[in-house]
Write a protein that holds these residues in place. Structure first.
Motif, PDB file in Angstrom:
ATOM      1  N   ALA A 174       0.834  -1.210   0.000  1.00  0.00           N
ATOM      2  CA  ALA A 174       0.000   0.000   0.000  1.00  0.00           C
ATOM      3  C   ALA A 174       0.868   1.259   0.000  1.00  0.00           C
ATOM      4  O   ALA A 174       0.518   2.262  -0.631  1.00  0.00           O
ATOM      5  CB  ALA A 174      -0.931   0.007   1.213  1.00  0.00           C
ATOM      6  N   GLU A 178       0.503   3.988  -3.204  1.00  0.00           N
ATOM      7  CA  GLU A 178       0.260   5.434  -3.029  1.00  0.00           C
ATOM      8  C   GLU A 178       1.436   6.266  -3.547  1.00  0.00           C
ATOM      9  O   GLU A 178       1.243   7.388  -4.018  1.00  0.00           O
ATOM     10  CB  GLU A 178      -0.026   5.763  -1.558  1.00  0.00           C
ATOM     11  CG  GLU A 178      -1.359   5.224  -1.093  1.00  0.00           C
ATOM     12  CD  GLU A 178      -2.313   6.283  -0.571  1.00  0.00           C
ATOM     13  OE1 GLU A 178      -2.080   6.815   0.507  1.00  0.00           O
ATOM     14  OE2 GLU A 178      -3.319   6.572  -1.270  1.00  0.00           O
ATOM     15  N   HIS A 239      -5.597   6.543   0.810  1.00  0.00           N
ATOM     16  CA  HIS A 239      -5.492   5.223   1.449  1.00  0.00           C
ATOM     17  C   HIS A 239      -4.952   5.340   2.878  1.00  0.00           C
ATOM     18  O   HIS A 239      -5.531   4.789   3.824  1.00  0.00           O
ATOM     19  CB  HIS A 239      -4.589   4.303   0.618  1.00  0.00           C
ATOM     20  CG  HIS A 239      -4.330   3.009   1.303  1.00  0.00           C
ATOM     21  ND1 HIS A 239      -5.214   1.956   1.246  1.00  0.00           N
ATOM     22  CD2 HIS A 239      -3.336   2.614   2.142  1.00  0.00           C
ATOM     23  CE1 HIS A 239      -4.756   0.975   1.992  1.00  0.00           C
ATOM     24  NE2 HIS A 239      -3.608   1.343   2.542  1.00  0.00           N
ATOM     25  N   HIS A 240      -3.827   6.054   3.040  1.00  0.00           N
ATOM     26  CA  HIS A 240      -3.238   6.159   4.378  1.00  0.00           C
ATOM     27  C   HIS A 240      -4.136   6.985   5.302  1.00  0.00           C
ATOM     28  O   HIS A 240      -4.242   6.684   6.491  1.00  0.00           O
ATOM     29  CB  HIS A 240      -1.830   6.742   4.299  1.00  0.00           C
ATOM     30  CG  HIS A 240      -0.806   5.725   3.867  1.00  0.00           C
ATOM     31  ND1 HIS A 240      -0.642   5.364   2.557  1.00  0.00           N
ATOM     32  CD2 HIS A 240       0.072   4.956   4.584  1.00  0.00           C
ATOM     33  CE1 HIS A 240       0.315   4.437   2.478  1.00  0.00           C
ATOM     34  NE2 HIS A 240       0.759   4.167   3.689  1.00  0.00           N
ATOM     35  N   CYS A 243      -6.761   4.616   6.569  1.00  0.00           N
ATOM     36  CA  CYS A 243      -6.197   3.659   7.532  1.00  0.00           C
ATOM     37  C   CYS A 243      -5.920   4.337   8.867  1.00  0.00           C
ATOM     38  O   CYS A 243      -6.185   3.763   9.932  1.00  0.00           O
ATOM     39  CB  CYS A 243      -4.912   3.032   6.990  1.00  0.00           C
ATOM     40  SG  CYS A 243      -5.219   1.939   5.598  1.00  0.00           S
ATOM     41  N   HIS A 258      -4.990  -1.988   6.315  1.00  0.00           N
ATOM     42  CA  HIS A 258      -4.339  -1.679   5.033  1.00  0.00           C
ATOM     43  C   HIS A 258      -4.708  -2.731   3.995  1.00  0.00           C
ATOM     44  O   HIS A 258      -5.002  -2.412   2.834  1.00  0.00           O
ATOM     45  CB  HIS A 258      -2.815  -1.682   5.208  1.00  0.00           C
ATOM     46  CG  HIS A 258      -2.256  -0.367   5.647  1.00  0.00           C
ATOM     47  ND1 HIS A 258      -1.942   0.643   4.783  1.00  0.00           N
ATOM     48  CD2 HIS A 258      -1.948   0.097   6.880  1.00  0.00           C
ATOM     49  CE1 HIS A 258      -1.457   1.680   5.450  1.00  0.00           C
ATOM     50  NE2 HIS A 258      -1.450   1.375   6.724  1.00  0.00           N
ATOM     51  N   LEU A 261      -8.360  -2.327   2.746  1.00  0.00           N
ATOM     52  CA  LEU A 261      -8.677  -1.087   2.016  1.00  0.00           C
ATOM     53  C   LEU A 261      -7.932  -0.934   0.699  1.00  0.00           C
ATOM     54  O   LEU A 261      -8.422  -0.249  -0.220  1.00  0.00           O
ATOM     55  CB  LEU A 261      -8.384   0.130   2.901  1.00  0.00           C
ATOM     56  CG  LEU A 261      -9.424   0.435   3.972  1.00  0.00           C
ATOM     57  CD1 LEU A 261      -8.968   1.606   4.834  1.00  0.00           C
ATOM     58  CD2 LEU A 261     -10.791   0.767   3.349  1.00  0.00           C
ATOM     59  N   LEU A 262      -6.756  -1.546   0.574  1.00  0.00           N
ATOM     60  CA  LEU A 262      -5.911  -1.269  -0.595  1.00  0.00           C
ATOM     61  C   LEU A 262      -6.638  -1.431  -1.946  1.00  0.00           C
ATOM     62  O   LEU A 262      -6.585  -0.523  -2.784  1.00  0.00           O
ATOM     63  CB  LEU A 262      -4.626  -2.113  -0.538  1.00  0.00           C
ATOM     64  CG  LEU A 262      -3.684  -1.936  -1.734  1.00  0.00           C
ATOM     65  CD1 LEU A 262      -3.238  -0.481  -1.883  1.00  0.00           C
ATOM     66  CD2 LEU A 262      -2.471  -2.857  -1.611  1.00  0.00           C
ATOM     67  N   THR A 265      -9.093   1.638  -2.341  1.00  0.00           N
ATOM     68  CA  THR A 265      -8.507   2.966  -2.562  1.00  0.00           C
ATOM     69  C   THR A 265      -7.834   3.013  -3.937  1.00  0.00           C
ATOM     70  O   THR A 265      -7.880   4.044  -4.618  1.00  0.00           O
ATOM     71  CB  THR A 265      -7.506   3.317  -1.436  1.00  0.00           C
ATOM     72  OG1 THR A 265      -6.577   2.239  -1.274  1.00  0.00           O
ATOM     73  CG2 THR A 265      -8.231   3.551  -0.125  1.00  0.00           C
ATOM     74  N   ASN A 329      -4.945  14.014  -2.824  1.00  0.00           N
ATOM     75  CA  ASN A 329      -5.303  12.754  -3.472  1.00  0.00           C
ATOM     76  C   ASN A 329      -5.563  13.016  -4.952  1.00  0.00           C
ATOM     77  O   ASN A 329      -6.103  14.076  -5.298  1.00  0.00           O
ATOM     78  CB  ASN A 329      -6.580  12.195  -2.803  1.00  0.00           C
ATOM     79  CG  ASN A 329      -6.852  10.771  -3.213  1.00  0.00           C
ATOM     80  OD1 ASN A 329      -6.051   9.876  -2.914  1.00  0.00           O
ATOM     81  ND2 ASN A 329      -7.953  10.537  -3.899  1.00  0.00           N
TER      82      ASN A 329
END
Ligand code: NAD
Length: 352
Positions: A174, A178, A239-240, A243, A258, A261-262, A265, A329
């Protein structure tokens, strides 16, 4: 046409290879330390004791109280142990929790840090520290926080349980996903990110089949080093942020969050960052989100936030928190779209 960029790298001394933990005393001396405090979680206290014995007179003692999310109360106790032992450096043996404690000490007294990394979370190569106090998690970046030396000995990771290996490896991936679309991305970080993703993709599939496969364990550590390195040099995005929100406010487990969700996202950003994500998507059958989901499913990774203990009624609050002070983002962070992302991730639906 090459885009404009600024590229900066963090100083790093990386010692890599099976058996390299034997070089620990030499690395302690190289930093000019004479009495290091060995840090660990309670679970890894035996590992810390073993390193203390190996270090002999270079060891000042063991503090085996490290905990997830680096509580300030634990750091204060460790600082007192550091002073009482007359220590002049720390050796952190373990994953992100232990490394976080070493960083928290170094942030306060600038002591040299050596890390013996035993998970794939990748904190050992970042100048980032997240600490919790009064239920709030605060994150800071500072050169003092970056460990001076990292030893990656794959032999120490052979016993990392398969489920933890998968979640931790996806946590590392992840960071790299990103980094590919980060606002401040650069060609070197993108090369490292892609290489890290490739290495972990191969390694995790092999570890599921054969957890003691030293070559696969080496490849996984190599991948996590690269993925952490890019987390330490370029920015994080949605993403972060998600999390950190779910870990900090709903106490969800770090690596597993993580992992779940990866794919979601990546799918959220797939259109807005199509060119940046294309080489990664190609590794996963052409689809950034769906491909990552299929890969996670093939490993037996957790796929749904509901299985991590998040209640459906909390999804609205999580979406509200995630859109407050959003990180940059590639696709605008819109509450409705983030709420939909969270709903899918909660239910474990494959993202398109
Ligand atoms: P962890 O460090 O909490 O480790 C989980 C458990 O596994 C612990 O009990 C640990 O002792 C044990 N363990 C570690 N290595 C083992 C091994 N080889 N064999 C058997 N057991 C082993 O988990 P983590 O996922 O590595 O770290 C999570 C923490 O790291 C979170 O607090 C997160 O915020 C932080 N983190 C920080 C950064 C950063 O750059 N600041 C990056 C990633 C993660």
């Amino acid at each position: 046409m090459m885009s404009s960029f600024i590229c900066m790298a963090n100083p790093a001394r990386i010692i890599f290879g099976p058996g390299c933990v034997a070089q620990l005393s030499a690395e302690v001396s190289r930093l000019g330390c004479k009495r290091v405090l060995v840090l660990a979680t309670p679970f890894q206290k035996p590992d810390a004791e073993q390193l203390k014995a190996q270090l002999g007179t270079l060891a000042a003692g063991v503090f085996a109280g490290a905990a997830m999310h680096t509580p300030v109360t634990v750091t204060e106790t460790a600082m007192a142990a550091f002073a009482a032992a007359g220590a002049d450096g720390v050796v952190s043996v373990g994953g992100g929790s232990t490394i976080g404690l070493g960083k928290a000490i170094a942030w306060r007294n600038d002591t040299p840090q050596i890390v013996v990394a035993t998970t794939y979370a990748s904190s050992e190569v970042t100048p980032i520290l997240g600490e919790t106090e009064g239920g709030l998690k605060t994150t800071r970046r500072d050169a003092r926080i970056l460990p001076e030396t990292v030893l990656y000995d794959p032999e120490l990771t052979v016993g990392l349980p398969v489920a933890m290996s998968i979640a931790s490896g996806l946590n590392a991936m992840a960071h790299a996903v990103e980094a590919l679309y980060a606002q401040d991305r650069n060609p070197i970080a993108s090369l490292q990110a892609l290489e890290g993703i490739k290495a972990l993709k191969t390694a995790l599939a092999r570890i599921v089949q054969a957890p003691a496969d030293l070559e696969a364990r080496s490849l996984a550590l190599y991948g996590s080093w690269l993925c952490g390195t890019v987390l330490g040099t370029v920015g994080m995005a949605l993403h972060h942020k998600l999390c950190h929100t779910l870990g900090g406010s709903f106490d969800l487990p770090h690596a597993e969050t993580h992992a779940v969700l990866l794919p979601h996202t990546a799918a959220y950003n797939a259109g807005a960052a199509a060119a940046a994500l294309a080489p990664m998507a190609a590794l996963f059958g052409g689809s950034a989100g769906g491909g990552l989901y299929d890969f996670a499913a093939s490993l037996g990774a957790p796929l749904a936030l509901r299985d991590l203990g998040l209640a459906e009624r909390d999804l609205g609050k999580a979406a509200d928190l995630a859109v407050q002070n959003p990180y940059w983002n590639p696709r605008p962070v819109e509450r409705g779209a983030v709420r939909a992302l969270l709903q899918n991730a909660w239910a474990g639906v494959r993202p398109e």
